[in-house]
Design a protein around this motif. Structure first.
Motif, PDB file in Angstrom:
ATOM      1  N   ARG A  88       0.843  -1.202   0.000  1.00 42.79           N
ATOM      2  CA  ARG A  88       0.000   0.000   0.000  1.00 42.79           C
ATOM      3  C   ARG A  88       0.875   1.248   0.000  1.00 42.79           C
ATOM      4  O   ARG A  88       2.097   1.175   0.226  1.00 42.79           O
ATOM      5  CB  ARG A  88      -0.914  -0.005   1.233  1.00 42.79           C
ATOM      6  N   ARG A  89       0.240   2.397  -0.247  1.00 42.76           N
ATOM      7  CA  ARG A  89       0.941   3.669  -0.119  1.00 42.76           C
ATOM      8  C   ARG A  89       1.217   3.927   1.364  1.00 42.76           C
ATOM      9  O   ARG A  89       0.401   3.561   2.222  1.00 42.76           O
ATOM     10  CB  ARG A  89       0.107   4.817  -0.689  1.00 42.76           C
ATOM     11  N   GLN A  92      -1.600   4.784   4.155  1.00 42.62           N
ATOM     12  CA  GLN A  92      -2.929   4.421   3.678  1.00 42.62           C
ATOM     13  C   GLN A  92      -3.296   3.012   4.128  1.00 42.62           C
ATOM     14  O   GLN A  92      -2.427   2.163   4.329  1.00 42.62           O
ATOM     15  CB  GLN A  92      -2.997   4.519   2.149  1.00 42.62           C
TER      16      GLN A  92
END
Length: 260
Positions: A88-89, A92
């Protein structure tokens, strides 16, 4: 006593990717290339050896979260072998979507070829591995009598719905979503090849009927290391002993599968 020195057990990791379907819980499995010298031609879970780069990533991520080299290796190998990326980023909660994966298609090929390392791929894409989604499931060590040995950590994870799982065509030549009990039945019928640890972990997984139930059970159960011990040979196979506390429903089992 063997004249050959005992082979070291190389650290390895694998993920049992799960999904729920009307017919029941399924797990993603790949067929190993017949020219690979470990579990060749067998139906296995995506996974492989822990590499030095995995340890470096784990060290860089140690910020209070559980970051282990085995977890990094499991995420990396799953991306390499079947295209699912549990990442994931930063900051986030949502995993990367199919659009990001499409943009990483060429980088995945380069990763498989050894032309780029996983740390660089993650950095360039501004991603971090979602290690919190991995649930520790099992720990198996190849018996000391075998010439090639692995110290393998097994994890459970729910497969993202919008990630298309597909084998890489190199180490894995086929793939399938299959119910654990069906994989065992097909191997028993001679339609598929399994190795003993895979069969046993399929049987353990089959004790649950949904992905959520399997993960809940795994979260609440201690992982007991399994290093099978040969008790005797019998007609049709070998009698192997594993710790009863490991949660496989017994202590001694008839292993009819060929050694890995």
């Amino acid at each position: 006593m063997s004249d050959h020195p005992e082979a070291p057990a190389r650290p390895a990791a694998t993920i049992l990717l799960l999904r729920d379907r009307p017919q029941g819980m399924e797990v993603f499995m790949v067929v190993r290339h017949h020219e690979i010298d470990f579990a060749s031609g067998a139906l296995v879970f995506p996974g492989g050896r822990v590499e030095p780069g995995d340890r470096a990533i784990a060290e860089a991520l140690r910020d209070g979260a559980v970051a282990t080299a085995a977890g990094i290796a499991a995420v990396r190998e799953t991306f390499e072998e079947c295209g699912i990326l549990l990442a994931r980023r930063p900051g986030q909660a949502a995993l990367v979507g199919a659009d990001v994966l499409r943009g990483l298609a060429d980088r995945r090929v380069a990763l498989c070829r050894g032309e780029v390392d996983f740390a660089t791929l993650l950095r360039d894409a501004d991603l971090v591995p979602a290690l919190d989604l991995l649930v520790y499931f099992a720990h198996w060590i190849t018996p000391r009598s075998r010439p090639k040995r692995f110290d393998t950590h097994f994890f459970l994870a729910v497969a993202p719905e919008d990630h298309l799982a597909a084998h890489d065509g190199r180490e894995a030549v086929d793939s399938v979503w299959i119910r654990p009990q069906d994989a065992i039945a097909e191997a028993t019928a001679g339609k598929r090849k399994l190795v003993f640890p895979t069969r046993m972990n399929l049987a353990k997984l089959a004790m649950s009927t949904t992905a959520a139930a399997a993960i809940e059970v795994a979260r609440g159960a201690p992982v007991v290391t399994v290093e099978p011990e040969l008790v005797s040979t019998a007609e049709g196979g070998r009698i192997l002993r594993i710790p009863a506390a490991a949660g496989y429903g017994g202590e001694t089992f008839l292993a009819t599968d060929p050694p890995a």
